[in-house]
Scaffold this active site. Structure first.
Site, PDB file in Angstrom:
ATOM      1  N   GLY A  89      -1.452   2.198  14.254  1.00 27.14           N
ATOM      2  CA  GLY A  89      -0.279   2.088  13.399  1.00 27.14           C
ATOM      3  C   GLY A  89      -0.558   2.150  11.917  1.00 27.14           C
ATOM      4  O   GLY A  89       0.350   1.932  11.107  1.00 27.14           O
ATOM      5  N   HIS A  96      -5.017  -2.868   3.818  1.00 23.26           N
ATOM      6  CA  HIS A  96      -3.988  -3.848   3.448  1.00 23.26           C
ATOM      7  C   HIS A  96      -3.793  -4.826   4.599  1.00 23.26           C
ATOM      8  O   HIS A  96      -3.807  -4.459   5.767  1.00 23.26           O
ATOM      9  CB  HIS A  96      -2.669  -3.163   3.090  1.00 23.26           C
ATOM     10  CG  HIS A  96      -2.214  -2.148   4.099  1.00 23.26           C
ATOM     11  ND1 HIS A  96      -2.752  -0.891   4.169  1.00 23.26           N
ATOM     12  CD2 HIS A  96      -1.301  -2.221   5.089  1.00 23.26           C
ATOM     13  CE1 HIS A  96      -2.185  -0.229   5.167  1.00 23.26           C
ATOM     14  NE2 HIS A  96      -1.299  -1.012   5.742  1.00 23.26           N
TER      15      HIS A  96
HETATM   16  P1  5GP Z   1       0.487   0.360   7.839  1.00 17.81           P
HETATM   17  O1  5GP Z   1       1.463   1.081   8.731  1.00 17.81           O
HETATM   18  O2  5GP Z   1      -0.488   1.339   7.218  1.00 17.81           O
HETATM   19  O3  5GP Z   1      -0.193  -0.801   8.483  1.00 17.81           O
HETATM   20  O4  5GP Z   1       1.351  -0.276   6.701  1.00 17.81           O
HETATM   21  C1  5GP Z   1       1.766   0.402   5.562  1.00 17.81           C
HETATM   22  C2  5GP Z   1       2.866  -0.397   4.975  1.00 17.81           C
HETATM   23  O5  5GP Z   1       3.071   0.017   3.645  1.00 17.81           O
HETATM   24  C3  5GP Z   1       4.196  -0.233   5.710  1.00 17.81           C
HETATM   25  O6  5GP Z   1       4.637  -1.497   6.168  1.00 17.81           O
HETATM   26  C4  5GP Z   1       5.115   0.374   4.659  1.00 17.81           C
HETATM   27  O7  5GP Z   1       6.435  -0.101   4.751  1.00 17.81           O
HETATM   28  C5  5GP Z   1       4.447  -0.035   3.362  1.00 17.81           C
HETATM   29  N1  5GP Z   1       4.673   0.886   2.257  1.00 17.81           N
HETATM   30  C6  5GP Z   1       4.597   2.248   2.297  1.00 17.81           C
HETATM   31  N2  5GP Z   1       4.865   2.767   1.092  1.00 17.81           N
HETATM   32  C7  5GP Z   1       5.113   1.714   0.265  1.00 17.81           C
HETATM   33  C8  5GP Z   1       5.443   1.622  -1.123  1.00 17.81           C
HETATM   34  O8  5GP Z   1       5.570   2.612  -1.854  1.00 17.81           O
HETATM   35  N3  5GP Z   1       5.624   0.370  -1.626  1.00 17.81           N
HETATM   36  C9  5GP Z   1       5.495  -0.745  -0.850  1.00 17.81           C
HETATM   37  N4  5GP Z   1       5.705  -1.914  -1.442  1.00 17.81           N
HETATM   38  N5  5GP Z   1       5.175  -0.688   0.454  1.00 17.81           N
HETATM   39  C10 5GP Z   1       4.982   0.525   1.009  1.00 17.81           C
END
Ligand code: 5GP
Ligand code: ZN
Length: 110
Positions: A89, A96
């Site tokens: 995911g 992060h």
């Molecule tokens: P992953 O799916 O990689 O674990 O999580 C990425 C997260 O980054 C997602 O929950 C998504 O909503 C968040 N995200 C993506 N683009 C941005 C952005 O431009 N700003 C913020 N604050 N969150 C973001």
């Protein structure tokens, strides 16, 4: 990394409100919250994946920052998540730590 969204956020190139910042990490709200309280804790230094973070004090510091922001916001029950790899995911390839709280969680996660 010049073309990384979260590097741009942590450096201030893309303006965001930080709930916490120090020399190692920043904490900000997820743009698409999966609960009433959903924050992201990221290192300022670019790492594609948690697998690349060899500095155990940095990993601990990410949790320290998350715990602290949760406490400051009276979020007592929460879940930490680090999606690692596309199949797990991960969609943003700057490591992060998600902290999601404020709602009842189910197990197992999808
Ligand atoms: P992953 O799916 O990689 O674990 O999580 C990425 C997260 O980054 C997602 O929950 C998504 O909503 C968040 N995200 C993506 N683009 C941005 C952005 O431009 N700003 C913020 N604050 N969150 C973001
Ligand atoms: Zn980055």
């Amino acid at each position: 990394m010049s073309d990384c969204l979260f590097c741009k956020i942590s450096s201030g190139e893309i303006k965001s409100e930080f709930l916490f910042e120090d020399d190692k990490v920043v904490v900000f709200r997820d743009i698409d919250p999966q609960g009433p309280f959903h924050i992201l804790i990221i290192p300022k230094e670019h790492y594609t994946s948690i697998k690349d973070v060899k500095d155990e004090s940095l990993i601990g510091h990410m949790f320290y920052a998350g715990n602290r922001v949760a406490e400051e916001n009276n979020v007592e029950n929460f879940r930490y998540i680090i999606n690692t790899g596309e199949e797990a995911g991960q969609t943003v390839f700057h490591v992060h730590l998600h902290l999601i709280g404020g709602r009842k969680m189910t197990w197992p996660p999808g």
